[in-house]
Design a protein around this motif. Structure first.
Motif, mmCIF file in Angstrom:
data_model
loop_
_atom_site.group_PDB
_atom_site.id
_atom_site.type_symbol
_atom_site.label_atom_id
_atom_site.label_comp_id
_atom_site.label_asym_id
_atom_site.label_seq_id
_atom_site.Cartn_x
_atom_site.Cartn_y
_atom_site.Cartn_z
ATOM 1 N N THR A 1 -18.581 36.394 -17.623
ATOM 2 C CA THR A 1 -19.950 36.371 -18.479
ATOM 3 C C THR A 1 -20.267 35.018 -18.911
ATOM 4 O O THR A 1 -19.529 34.151 -18.896
ATOM 5 C CB THR A 1 -20.020 37.337 -19.573
ATOM 6 O OG1 THR A 1 -19.236 36.991 -20.723
ATOM 7 C CG2 THR A 1 -19.491 38.938 -18.946
ATOM 8 N N GLU A 2 -21.516 34.955 -19.171
ATOM 9 C CA GLU A 2 -21.916 33.657 -19.862
ATOM 10 C C GLU A 2 -21.167 33.362 -21.355
ATOM 11 O O GLU A 2 -20.640 32.185 -21.210
ATOM 12 C CB GLU A 2 -23.445 33.501 -20.081
ATOM 13 C CG GLU A 2 -23.841 34.631 -21.119
ATOM 14 C CD GLU A 2 -24.333 36.180 -20.345
ATOM 15 O OE1 GLU A 2 -25.337 36.649 -20.904
ATOM 16 O OE2 GLU A 2 -23.781 36.557 -19.658
ATOM 17 N N ASN A 3 -20.631 34.230 -21.892
ATOM 18 C CA ASN A 3 -19.837 34.201 -23.022
ATOM 19 C C ASN A 3 -18.437 34.250 -22.707
ATOM 20 O O ASN A 3 -17.646 34.910 -23.804
ATOM 21 C CB ASN A 3 -20.338 34.970 -24.228
ATOM 22 C CG ASN A 3 -20.159 36.433 -24.043
ATOM 23 O OD1 ASN A 3 -20.406 36.794 -23.091
ATOM 24 N ND2 ASN A 3 -20.180 37.086 -25.132
ATOM 25 N N TYR A 4 -18.243 33.943 -21.495
ATOM 26 C CA TYR A 4 -16.630 33.991 -20.887
ATOM 27 C C TYR A 4 -15.812 35.005 -21.163
ATOM 28 O O TYR A 4 -14.584 34.942 -21.525
ATOM 29 C CB TYR A 4 -15.877 32.766 -22.006
ATOM 30 C CG TYR A 4 -15.042 31.982 -20.969
ATOM 31 C CD1 TYR A 4 -15.251 31.376 -19.980
ATOM 32 C CD2 TYR A 4 -13.638 31.835 -21.460
ATOM 33 C CE1 TYR A 4 -14.378 30.812 -18.908
ATOM 34 C CE2 TYR A 4 -12.820 31.102 -20.520
ATOM 35 C CZ TYR A 4 -13.056 30.463 -19.444
ATOM 36 O OH TYR A 4 -12.093 29.893 -18.767
ATOM 37 N N ILE A 5 -16.144 36.234 -20.823
ATOM 38 C CA ILE A 5 -15.362 37.289 -20.934
ATOM 39 C C ILE A 5 -15.014 37.709 -19.605
ATOM 40 O O ILE A 5 -16.121 37.751 -18.498
ATOM 41 C CB ILE A 5 -16.093 38.680 -21.478
ATOM 42 C CG1 ILE A 5 -16.441 38.480 -23.052
ATOM 43 C CG2 ILE A 5 -15.506 39.962 -21.309
ATOM 44 C CD1 ILE A 5 -17.362 39.408 -23.512
ATOM 45 N N ARG A 6 -13.702 37.563 -19.201
ATOM 46 C CA ARG A 6 -13.322 37.971 -17.921
ATOM 47 C C ARG A 6 -13.748 39.680 -17.382
ATOM 48 O O ARG A 6 -13.564 40.427 -18.413
ATOM 49 C CB ARG A 6 -11.807 38.079 -17.836
ATOM 50 C CG ARG A 6 -11.264 38.296 -16.260
ATOM 51 C CD ARG A 6 -11.493 36.889 -15.643
ATOM 52 N NE ARG A 6 -10.598 37.001 -14.473
ATOM 53 C CZ ARG A 6 -10.907 36.522 -13.151
ATOM 54 N NH1 ARG A 6 -12.042 35.710 -13.295
ATOM 55 N NH2 ARG A 6 -10.208 36.624 -12.110
ATOM 56 N N THR A 7 -14.541 39.785 -16.560
ATOM 57 C CA THR A 7 -15.165 40.896 -16.077
ATOM 58 C C THR A 7 -14.694 41.280 -14.830
ATOM 59 O O THR A 7 -14.844 40.432 -13.730
ATOM 60 C CB THR A 7 -16.666 40.752 -16.135
ATOM 61 O OG1 THR A 7 -16.876 40.491 -17.678
ATOM 62 C CG2 THR A 7 -17.434 42.033 -16.011
ATOM 63 N N LYS A 8 -14.787 42.553 -14.370
ATOM 64 C CA LYS A 8 -14.658 43.189 -12.896
ATOM 65 C C LYS A 8 -15.386 44.357 -12.643
ATOM 66 O O LYS A 8 -16.296 44.953 -13.643
ATOM 67 C CB LYS A 8 -13.157 43.585 -12.730
ATOM 68 C CG LYS A 8 -12.856 44.865 -13.584
ATOM 69 C CD LYS A 8 -11.375 45.034 -13.372
ATOM 70 C CE LYS A 8 -10.842 46.268 -14.152
ATOM 71 N NZ LYS A 8 -9.342 46.629 -14.131
ATOM 72 N N ILE A 9 -16.079 44.234 -11.304
ATOM 73 C CA ILE A 9 -16.869 45.335 -10.935
ATOM 74 C C ILE A 9 -16.522 45.703 -9.408
ATOM 75 O O ILE A 9 -15.903 45.147 -8.939
ATOM 76 C CB ILE A 9 -18.397 44.779 -10.820
ATOM 77 C CG1 ILE A 9 -19.397 45.865 -10.703
ATOM 78 C CG2 ILE A 9 -18.604 43.572 -9.981
ATOM 79 C CD1 ILE A 9 -20.719 45.419 -10.980
ATOM 80 N N PHE A 10 -16.858 46.959 -9.030
ATOM 81 C CA PHE A 10 -16.589 47.160 -7.736
ATOM 82 C C PHE A 10 -16.887 46.422 -6.801
ATOM 83 O O PHE A 10 -18.043 45.900 -6.810
ATOM 84 C CB PHE A 10 -16.966 48.696 -7.533
ATOM 85 C CG PHE A 10 -16.193 49.731 -8.101
ATOM 86 C CD1 PHE A 10 -14.589 49.877 -8.076
ATOM 87 C CD2 PHE A 10 -16.530 50.557 -9.299
ATOM 88 C CE1 PHE A 10 -13.958 50.913 -8.666
ATOM 89 C CE2 PHE A 10 -15.667 51.783 -9.878
ATOM 90 C CZ PHE A 10 -14.530 51.831 -9.510
#
Length: 449
Positions: free
Chosen positions: A402-411
Protein backbone atom coordinates in the motif's frame (compact mmCIF):
# COMPACT_ATOMS: atom_id res chain seq x y z
CA UNK A 1 32.36 -17.91 -29.21
CA UNK A 2 29.16 -17.85 -27.14
CA UNK A 3 28.33 -15.14 -24.72
CA UNK A 4 29.95 -15.19 -21.30
CA UNK A 5 27.43 -15.52 -18.49
CA UNK A 6 27.56 -12.90 -15.75
CA UNK A 7 25.60 -12.76 -12.48
CA UNK A 8 25.23 -10.04 -9.85
CA UNK A 9 24.49 -10.23 -6.15
CA UNK A 10 23.65 -7.13 -4.11
CA UNK A 11 24.22 -6.90 -0.38
CA UNK A 12 22.95 -4.13 1.86
CA UNK A 13 20.93 -1.03 1.08
CA UNK A 14 18.66 0.29 -1.66
CA UNK A 15 21.54 2.49 -2.81
CA UNK A 16 23.57 -0.63 -3.60
CA UNK A 17 20.63 -2.04 -5.59
CA UNK A 18 20.48 1.14 -7.67
CA UNK A 19 24.21 0.96 -8.38
CA UNK A 20 24.22 -2.77 -9.17
CA UNK A 21 21.43 -2.31 -11.70
CA UNK A 22 23.31 0.56 -13.34
CA UNK A 23 26.55 -1.44 -13.52
CA UNK A 24 24.75 -4.52 -14.87
CA UNK A 25 23.22 -2.50 -17.71
CA UNK A 26 26.68 -1.72 -19.08
CA UNK A 27 27.14 -5.42 -19.82
CA UNK A 28 23.89 -5.74 -21.76
CA UNK A 29 25.54 -3.83 -24.61
CA UNK A 30 28.55 -6.14 -24.60
CA UNK A 31 28.98 -9.84 -25.34
CA UNK A 32 27.55 -11.03 -22.00
CA UNK A 33 24.40 -12.81 -20.93
CA UNK A 34 23.11 -11.82 -17.50
CA UNK A 35 21.82 -14.76 -15.45
CA UNK A 36 20.55 -15.27 -11.91
CA UNK A 37 23.16 -15.47 -9.16
CA UNK A 38 21.72 -18.92 -8.38
CA UNK A 39 22.77 -20.14 -11.82
CA UNK A 40 26.04 -21.23 -13.38
CA UNK A 41 28.00 -18.16 -14.50
CA UNK A 42 31.45 -17.37 -15.84
CA UNK A 43 31.60 -14.15 -13.81
CA UNK A 44 30.02 -13.34 -10.45
CA UNK A 45 29.96 -9.76 -9.20
CA UNK A 46 29.27 -9.16 -5.51
CA UNK A 47 28.27 -5.63 -4.55
CA UNK A 48 29.33 -5.79 -0.92
CA UNK A 49 28.25 -4.09 2.29
CA UNK A 50 30.33 -3.37 5.38
CA UNK A 51 27.84 -1.90 7.85
CA UNK A 52 28.24 -4.88 10.21
CA UNK A 53 30.60 -7.79 10.73
CA UNK A 54 27.76 -10.06 9.62
CA UNK A 55 27.93 -8.45 6.18
CA UNK A 56 31.62 -9.33 5.94
CA UNK A 57 30.86 -12.91 6.95
CA UNK A 58 28.06 -13.19 4.39
CA UNK A 59 30.42 -12.00 1.67
CA UNK A 60 32.74 -14.94 2.38
CA UNK A 61 29.78 -17.31 2.33
CA UNK A 62 28.73 -15.98 -1.08
CA UNK A 63 32.21 -16.55 -2.51
CA UNK A 64 32.08 -20.19 -1.39
CA UNK A 65 28.54 -20.53 -2.79
CA UNK A 66 29.59 -19.24 -6.22
CA UNK A 67 32.69 -21.42 -6.26
CA UNK A 68 30.44 -24.46 -5.80
CA UNK A 69 28.36 -23.31 -8.76
CA UNK A 70 31.46 -22.96 -10.92
CA UNK A 71 34.93 -23.60 -9.49
CA UNK A 72 36.46 -21.79 -12.46
CA UNK A 73 34.25 -18.71 -12.18
CA UNK A 74 35.82 -15.25 -12.04
CA UNK A 75 34.62 -13.47 -8.89
CA UNK A 76 34.69 -9.68 -8.60
CA UNK A 77 34.20 -7.73 -5.36
CA UNK A 78 32.82 -4.19 -5.45
CA UNK A 79 31.02 -2.01 -2.89
CA UNK A 80 31.78 -0.68 0.58
CA UNK A 81 33.65 -3.73 1.89
CA UNK A 82 35.82 -3.71 -1.24
CA UNK A 83 36.59 0.00 -0.85
CA UNK A 84 37.47 -0.16 2.83
CA UNK A 85 39.30 -3.51 3.04
CA UNK A 86 40.57 -4.38 -0.46
CA UNK A 87 43.65 -6.24 0.77
CA UNK A 88 41.62 -8.34 3.21
CA UNK A 89 39.23 -9.34 0.42
CA UNK A 90 42.08 -10.09 -1.99
CA UNK A 91 43.16 -12.96 0.28
CA UNK A 92 39.72 -14.58 0.37
CA UNK A 93 40.14 -17.75 -1.67
CA UNK A 94 38.02 -17.51 -4.81
CA UNK A 95 37.99 -13.73 -5.26
CA UNK A 96 39.90 -12.65 -8.38
CA UNK A 97 39.39 -8.89 -8.69
CA UNK A 98 38.67 -6.14 -6.16
CA UNK A 99 37.42 -2.80 -7.45
CA UNK A 100 37.12 0.44 -5.48
CA UNK A 101 34.21 2.88 -5.34
CA UNK A 102 35.23 4.74 -8.51
CA UNK A 103 36.46 1.73 -10.44
CA UNK A 104 33.25 -0.30 -10.01
CA UNK A 105 31.51 2.01 -12.48
CA UNK A 106 34.24 1.23 -15.04
CA UNK A 107 34.17 -2.50 -14.36
CA UNK A 108 34.07 -3.56 -18.01
CA UNK A 109 37.47 -1.85 -18.52
CA UNK A 110 39.08 -4.25 -16.08
CA UNK A 111 37.73 -7.53 -17.43
CA UNK A 112 39.32 -9.46 -20.26
CA UNK A 113 36.34 -11.43 -21.61
CA UNK A 114 38.61 -13.99 -23.26
CA UNK A 115 41.08 -14.78 -20.47
CA UNK A 116 39.20 -14.82 -17.19
CA UNK A 117 41.98 -16.47 -15.25
CA UNK A 118 41.66 -16.97 -11.53
CA UNK A 119 44.20 -15.14 -9.39
CA UNK A 120 45.44 -15.48 -5.81
CA UNK A 121 45.68 -13.12 -4.16
CA UNK A 122 43.15 -11.15 -6.14
CA UNK A 123 44.15 -8.13 -8.19
CA UNK A 124 43.22 -4.83 -6.52
CA UNK A 125 42.30 -1.74 -8.51
CA UNK A 126 41.24 0.92 -6.05
CA UNK A 127 41.90 4.60 -5.53
CA UNK A 128 41.05 6.83 -2.61
CA UNK A 129 37.48 8.03 -2.29
CA UNK A 130 36.90 10.83 -4.78
CA UNK A 131 34.28 13.53 -5.12
CA UNK A 132 32.65 12.17 -8.28
CA UNK A 133 28.94 11.42 -8.44
CA UNK A 134 27.81 8.42 -10.47
CA UNK A 135 24.13 8.57 -11.34
CA UNK A 136 22.38 5.27 -10.66
CA UNK A 137 18.91 3.73 -10.76
CA UNK A 138 17.42 0.27 -10.90
CA UNK A 139 15.01 -0.77 -13.60
CA UNK A 140 13.66 -3.90 -15.22
CA UNK A 141 13.58 -6.42 -12.39
CA UNK A 142 11.09 -4.74 -10.06
CA UNK A 143 7.85 -2.77 -10.23
CA UNK A 144 9.64 0.04 -8.45
CA UNK A 145 12.90 1.80 -9.12
CA UNK A 146 15.56 2.71 -6.58
CA UNK A 147 17.00 6.05 -7.70
CA UNK A 148 20.17 7.55 -6.22
CA UNK A 149 19.88 11.29 -5.67
CA UNK A 150 22.71 11.71 -3.14
CA UNK A 151 25.89 9.93 -2.04
CA UNK A 152 28.33 10.16 0.86
CA UNK A 153 27.86 11.60 4.34
CA UNK A 154 29.40 14.44 6.35
CA UNK A 155 28.16 13.06 9.67
CA UNK A 156 30.65 11.46 12.04
CA UNK A 157 28.56 8.93 13.96
CA UNK A 158 31.01 7.07 16.16
CA UNK A 159 29.94 3.58 15.00
CA UNK A 160 29.60 4.20 11.27
CA UNK A 161 32.12 3.26 8.62
CA UNK A 162 30.11 4.44 5.59
CA UNK A 163 31.71 7.92 5.25
CA UNK A 164 35.05 6.12 4.85
CA UNK A 165 33.55 4.00 2.09
CA UNK A 166 31.64 6.69 0.22
CA UNK A 167 33.21 10.03 1.05
CA UNK A 168 31.53 13.35 1.75
CA UNK A 169 27.98 14.34 0.89
CA UNK A 170 27.27 15.25 -2.74
CA UNK A 171 24.12 15.27 -4.84
CA UNK A 172 22.69 14.93 -8.33
CA UNK A 173 21.37 18.17 -9.84
CA UNK A 174 17.62 18.75 -9.75
CA UNK A 175 17.62 19.08 -13.53
CA UNK A 176 19.17 15.64 -13.99
CA UNK A 177 16.90 14.12 -11.36
CA UNK A 178 13.80 15.36 -13.17
CA UNK A 179 15.07 14.00 -16.50
CA UNK A 180 15.69 10.56 -15.02
CA UNK A 181 12.36 10.48 -13.22
CA UNK A 182 10.61 11.21 -16.50
CA UNK A 183 12.68 8.51 -18.21
CA UNK A 184 11.70 5.96 -15.56
CA UNK A 185 8.03 6.91 -15.86
CA UNK A 186 8.19 6.47 -19.64
CA UNK A 187 9.67 3.00 -19.05
CA UNK A 188 6.57 2.04 -17.08
CA UNK A 189 7.89 2.44 -13.54
CA UNK A 190 5.02 3.14 -11.14
CA UNK A 191 7.01 3.84 -7.98
CA UNK A 192 10.35 5.58 -7.57
CA UNK A 193 12.25 5.34 -4.29
CA UNK A 194 14.64 8.24 -3.70
CA UNK A 195 17.79 6.81 -2.14
CA UNK A 196 21.16 7.96 -0.88
CA UNK A 197 23.39 7.74 2.16
CA UNK A 198 21.85 10.84 3.73
CA UNK A 199 19.06 12.15 1.50
CA UNK A 200 17.96 14.83 3.95
CA UNK A 201 21.35 16.43 3.35
CA UNK A 202 20.49 16.77 -0.35
CA UNK A 203 21.83 19.83 -2.14
CA UNK A 204 24.66 20.90 0.16
CA UNK A 205 26.98 20.20 -2.75
CA UNK A 206 25.53 19.65 -6.22
CA UNK A 207 28.03 17.63 -8.22
CA UNK A 208 29.69 19.56 -11.04
CA UNK A 209 28.34 22.97 -9.96
CA UNK A 210 28.71 25.61 -7.27
CA UNK A 211 24.96 25.51 -6.77
CA UNK A 212 23.41 24.87 -3.36
CA UNK A 213 19.86 23.57 -2.96
CA UNK A 214 17.86 21.90 -0.20
CA UNK A 215 15.89 18.71 0.18
CA UNK A 216 12.76 20.85 0.37
CA UNK A 217 13.64 22.43 -2.98
CA UNK A 218 13.91 18.96 -4.47
CA UNK A 219 10.62 17.51 -3.26
CA UNK A 220 8.71 20.64 -4.29
CA UNK A 221 10.14 20.57 -7.80
CA UNK A 222 9.44 16.84 -8.18
CA UNK A 223 5.83 17.33 -7.05
CA UNK A 224 5.33 20.20 -9.50
CA UNK A 225 6.80 18.40 -12.50
CA UNK A 226 5.19 14.95 -12.40
CA UNK A 227 2.05 15.18 -14.52
CA UNK A 228 1.14 11.49 -14.59
CA UNK A 229 -1.49 10.40 -12.03
CA UNK A 230 -0.39 6.77 -11.67
CA UNK A 231 3.13 7.38 -10.32
CA UNK A 232 4.20 7.57 -6.72
CA UNK A 233 7.42 8.65 -5.00
CA UNK A 234 8.73 7.03 -1.83
CA UNK A 235 11.48 8.37 0.42
CA UNK A 236 14.16 6.12 1.84
CA UNK A 237 15.69 6.71 5.27
CA UNK A 238 16.00 10.33 6.40
CA UNK A 239 17.74 11.65 9.52
CA UNK A 240 15.19 12.95 12.09
CA UNK A 241 17.04 16.23 12.60
CA UNK A 242 16.77 16.91 8.85
CA UNK A 243 13.03 16.22 8.55
CA UNK A 244 11.55 19.65 9.18
CA UNK A 245 7.92 20.27 10.08
CA UNK A 246 7.33 22.23 6.88
CA UNK A 247 8.51 19.20 4.88
CA UNK A 248 6.00 16.97 6.63
CA UNK A 249 3.17 19.43 6.08
CA UNK A 250 4.05 19.67 2.38
CA UNK A 251 4.23 15.88 2.00
CA UNK A 252 0.85 15.50 3.69
CA UNK A 253 -0.74 17.38 0.78
CA UNK A 254 1.26 15.70 -1.98
CA UNK A 255 -0.36 13.84 -4.87
CA UNK A 256 2.74 11.73 -5.48
CA UNK A 257 4.82 11.35 -2.30
CA UNK A 258 3.44 8.48 -0.25
CA UNK A 259 2.87 8.51 3.55
CA UNK A 260 5.93 6.48 4.47
CA UNK A 261 8.82 7.65 6.64
CA UNK A 262 11.90 5.84 7.87
CA UNK A 263 13.57 7.76 10.68
CA UNK A 264 16.63 6.09 12.22
CA UNK A 265 16.64 6.50 16.01
CA UNK A 266 19.48 4.10 17.00
CA UNK A 267 18.85 4.50 20.75
CA UNK A 268 16.14 5.80 23.07
CA UNK A 269 18.76 6.84 25.65
CA UNK A 270 20.21 10.32 25.40
CA UNK A 271 23.39 9.07 27.06
CA UNK A 272 23.93 6.51 24.31
CA UNK A 273 22.90 8.94 21.56
CA UNK A 274 25.66 11.21 22.82
CA UNK A 275 28.24 8.43 22.69
CA UNK A 276 27.03 7.58 19.19
CA UNK A 277 27.57 11.24 18.20
CA UNK A 278 24.07 11.45 16.78
CA UNK A 279 22.85 14.98 16.03
CA UNK A 280 19.64 14.93 18.10
CA UNK A 281 18.19 13.84 21.41
CA UNK A 282 15.23 11.57 21.86
CA UNK A 283 12.93 14.52 22.59
CA UNK A 284 13.47 15.79 19.04
CA UNK A 285 12.75 12.34 17.65
CA UNK A 286 9.50 12.17 19.61
CA UNK A 287 8.56 15.59 18.26
CA UNK A 288 9.12 14.46 14.65
CA UNK A 289 6.94 11.38 15.12
CA UNK A 290 4.20 13.55 16.60
CA UNK A 291 4.51 16.00 13.68
CA UNK A 292 3.96 13.14 11.25
CA UNK A 293 0.97 11.82 13.19
CA UNK A 294 -0.57 15.32 13.35
CA UNK A 295 -0.38 15.83 9.59
CA UNK A 296 -0.60 12.23 8.31
CA UNK A 297 -2.26 9.98 10.94
CA UNK A 298 -2.14 6.84 8.77
CA UNK A 299 1.55 7.19 7.78
CA UNK A 300 3.93 4.28 8.17
CA UNK A 301 6.88 5.21 10.39
CA UNK A 302 9.83 2.82 10.51
CA UNK A 303 12.98 3.15 12.59
CA UNK A 304 16.47 1.71 13.08
CA UNK A 305 17.77 0.68 16.49
CA UNK A 306 21.23 -0.50 17.53
CA UNK A 307 21.37 -2.68 20.65
CA UNK A 308 24.49 -3.45 22.65
CA UNK A 309 26.40 -0.25 21.89
CA UNK A 310 29.49 0.05 24.16
CA UNK A 311 28.40 1.25 27.59
CA UNK A 312 24.69 0.46 27.03
CA UNK A 313 23.68 -0.63 30.52
CA UNK A 314 20.47 -2.42 31.44
CA UNK A 315 19.07 0.97 32.45
CA UNK A 316 19.94 2.46 29.04
CA UNK A 317 18.25 -0.46 27.30
CA UNK A 318 15.12 -0.06 29.40
CA UNK A 319 15.06 3.63 28.50
CA UNK A 320 15.09 2.62 24.83
CA UNK A 321 12.46 -0.08 25.30
CA UNK A 322 9.96 2.09 27.18
CA UNK A 323 10.58 5.05 24.87
CA UNK A 324 9.82 2.88 21.83
CA UNK A 325 6.84 1.23 23.47
CA UNK A 326 5.14 4.62 23.90
CA UNK A 327 6.09 5.91 20.43
CA UNK A 328 3.42 5.67 17.75
CA UNK A 329 5.68 4.06 15.16
CA UNK A 330 5.00 1.14 12.85
CA UNK A 331 8.12 -1.02 12.67
CA UNK A 332 11.69 -1.40 13.93
CA UNK A 333 14.82 -2.59 12.16
CA UNK A 334 16.99 -4.00 14.95
CA UNK A 335 20.77 -4.29 14.63
CA UNK A 336 23.22 -5.63 17.18
CA UNK A 337 26.24 -3.35 17.55
CA UNK A 338 29.18 -4.48 15.45
CA UNK A 339 32.73 -3.19 15.84
CA UNK A 340 33.93 -1.52 12.66
CA UNK A 341 37.64 -0.81 12.15
CA UNK A 342 38.72 2.85 12.20
CA UNK A 343 35.49 4.02 13.87
CA UNK A 344 35.60 5.96 17.14
CA UNK A 345 33.29 3.56 18.98
CA UNK A 346 35.85 0.75 18.76
CA UNK A 347 37.95 2.62 21.34
CA UNK A 348 35.08 2.88 23.83
CA UNK A 349 35.17 0.71 26.92
CA UNK A 350 32.43 -1.54 28.37
CA UNK A 351 31.71 -3.64 25.33
CA UNK A 352 28.52 -5.69 25.61
CA UNK A 353 28.58 -9.46 25.31
CA UNK A 354 27.01 -11.21 22.33
CA UNK A 355 24.65 -13.03 24.69
CA UNK A 356 23.24 -9.78 26.07
CA UNK A 357 23.08 -8.25 22.57
CA UNK A 358 21.05 -11.22 21.32
CA UNK A 359 18.67 -11.01 24.27
CA UNK A 360 18.04 -7.30 23.75
CA UNK A 361 17.69 -7.82 20.01
CA UNK A 362 15.04 -10.49 20.57
CA UNK A 363 13.06 -8.30 22.98
CA UNK A 364 12.92 -5.41 20.51
CA UNK A 365 12.02 -7.70 17.62
CA UNK A 366 9.01 -8.87 19.58
CA UNK A 367 8.05 -5.25 20.25
CA UNK A 368 8.46 -4.47 16.55
CA UNK A 369 6.19 -7.33 15.54
CA UNK A 370 3.54 -6.13 18.00
CA UNK A 371 3.76 -2.57 16.68
CA UNK A 372 3.51 -3.64 13.05
CA UNK A 373 0.46 -5.84 13.62
CA UNK A 374 -1.15 -3.09 15.66
CA UNK A 375 -0.53 -0.62 12.83
CA UNK A 376 -2.00 -3.06 10.29
CA UNK A 377 -5.13 -3.72 12.34
CA UNK A 378 -5.82 0.02 12.51
CA UNK A 379 -5.89 0.04 8.69
CA UNK A 380 -8.51 -2.74 8.33
CA UNK A 381 -11.66 -1.63 6.46
CA UNK A 382 -9.84 1.31 4.90
CA UNK A 383 -9.33 1.85 1.18
CA UNK A 384 -5.75 1.87 -0.02
CA UNK A 385 -3.81 1.78 -3.27
CA UNK A 386 -1.49 -1.17 -3.84
CA UNK A 387 1.27 -1.46 -6.41
CA UNK A 388 1.14 -5.14 -7.34
CA UNK A 389 4.34 -6.94 -8.22
CA UNK A 390 5.10 -9.58 -10.81
CA UNK A 391 4.33 -13.10 -9.59
CA UNK A 392 7.31 -15.36 -10.34
CA UNK A 393 6.25 -18.30 -8.19
CA UNK A 394 2.90 -19.19 -9.75
CA UNK A 395 1.14 -18.60 -6.45
CA UNK A 396 -2.57 -17.93 -6.19
CA UNK A 397 -1.89 -14.44 -4.84
CA UNK A 398 -0.36 -11.25 -6.14
CA UNK A 399 1.61 -9.24 -3.61
CA UNK A 400 2.36 -5.57 -3.26
CA UNK A 401 2.56 -2.62 -0.90
CA UNK A 402 0.00 0.00 0.00
CA UNK A 403 1.04 3.62 -0.15
CA UNK A 404 1.69 3.42 3.61
CA UNK A 405 3.85 0.33 3.18
CA UNK A 406 1.60 -2.51 4.30
CA UNK A 407 2.48 -5.79 2.59
CA UNK A 408 -0.77 -6.85 0.90
CA UNK A 409 -2.04 -9.77 -1.17
CA UNK A 410 -5.00 -10.30 -3.45
CA UNK A 411 -6.18 -13.21 -5.57
CA UNK A 412 -4.11 -13.41 -8.75
CA UNK A 413 -5.19 -11.47 -11.81
CA UNK A 414 -2.66 -10.93 -14.56
CA UNK A 415 -4.08 -7.48 -15.36
CA UNK A 416 -3.09 -6.20 -11.92
CA UNK A 417 0.67 -6.77 -12.37
CA UNK A 418 2.63 -3.50 -12.18
CA UNK A 419 -0.51 -1.46 -11.67
CA UNK A 420 -1.75 0.76 -8.89
CA UNK A 421 -5.01 -0.80 -7.81
CA UNK A 422 -7.59 0.41 -5.31
CA UNK A 423 -8.43 -2.16 -2.65
CA UNK A 424 -10.25 -2.59 0.63
CA UNK A 425 -8.09 -4.02 3.41
CA UNK A 426 -9.90 -7.00 4.96
CA UNK A 427 -7.73 -8.72 7.55
CA UNK A 428 -4.18 -9.71 8.48
CA UNK A 429 -3.51 -13.32 7.45
CA UNK A 430 -1.54 -15.83 9.54
CA UNK A 431 1.60 -15.03 7.51
CA UNK A 432 1.43 -11.39 8.59
CA UNK A 433 0.34 -10.19 5.14
CA UNK A 434 -2.80 -8.10 4.74
CA UNK A 435 -5.59 -9.69 2.70
CA UNK A 436 -7.26 -7.20 0.38
CA UNK A 437 -10.34 -7.11 -1.80
CA UNK A 438 -10.48 -5.32 -5.12
CA UNK A 439 -12.79 -2.34 -5.50
CA UNK A 440 -13.66 -2.94 -9.14
CA UNK A 441 -15.80 0.16 -9.60
CA UNK A 442 -12.96 2.44 -8.61
CA UNK A 443 -10.32 1.12 -10.98
CA UNK A 444 -9.91 4.49 -12.61
CA UNK A 445 -10.59 6.64 -9.58
CA UNK A 446 -7.96 6.24 -6.94
CA UNK A 447 -5.85 8.56 -4.88
CA UNK A 448 -2.53 7.86 -3.28
CA UNK A 449 -3.57 9.02 0.21
Amino acid sequence: MGKKKIAFYTMGCKLNYAETSTIARTFSKLNYEQVSFKSFADIYVINSCSVTKNADTKFKYLVRFFMKKNAKSFIIAIGCYAQIHPKEISYIRGVDLVLGDKEKFQINNYIDPVHLLKKYPAKIISTKINSDFYSSYSIGDRTRSFFKIQDGCDYKCSYCIIPMARGYSRSESIENILKKIQFLIQKGVKEIVLTGVNIGDYGKKIYGTNERRTFFDLIKVIEENIKENDVRIRLSSIEPNLLKKEYIEFLSKSKHFVPHFHLPLQSGSNDILGKMQRRYRRELYQEKVQNIRDFIPHAYIGSDIIVGFPGETHRHFLETYHFLKKLDISYLHIFSYSQRPKTKSITLQEHISKKIQCKRNKILRALSQHKYLSFCHKQINTKKTVLFEKNDKNEKYLYGYTENYIRTKIFFKNMYINTLHKVLLIKVDTDGVMIAQSIENNLDKYTLH
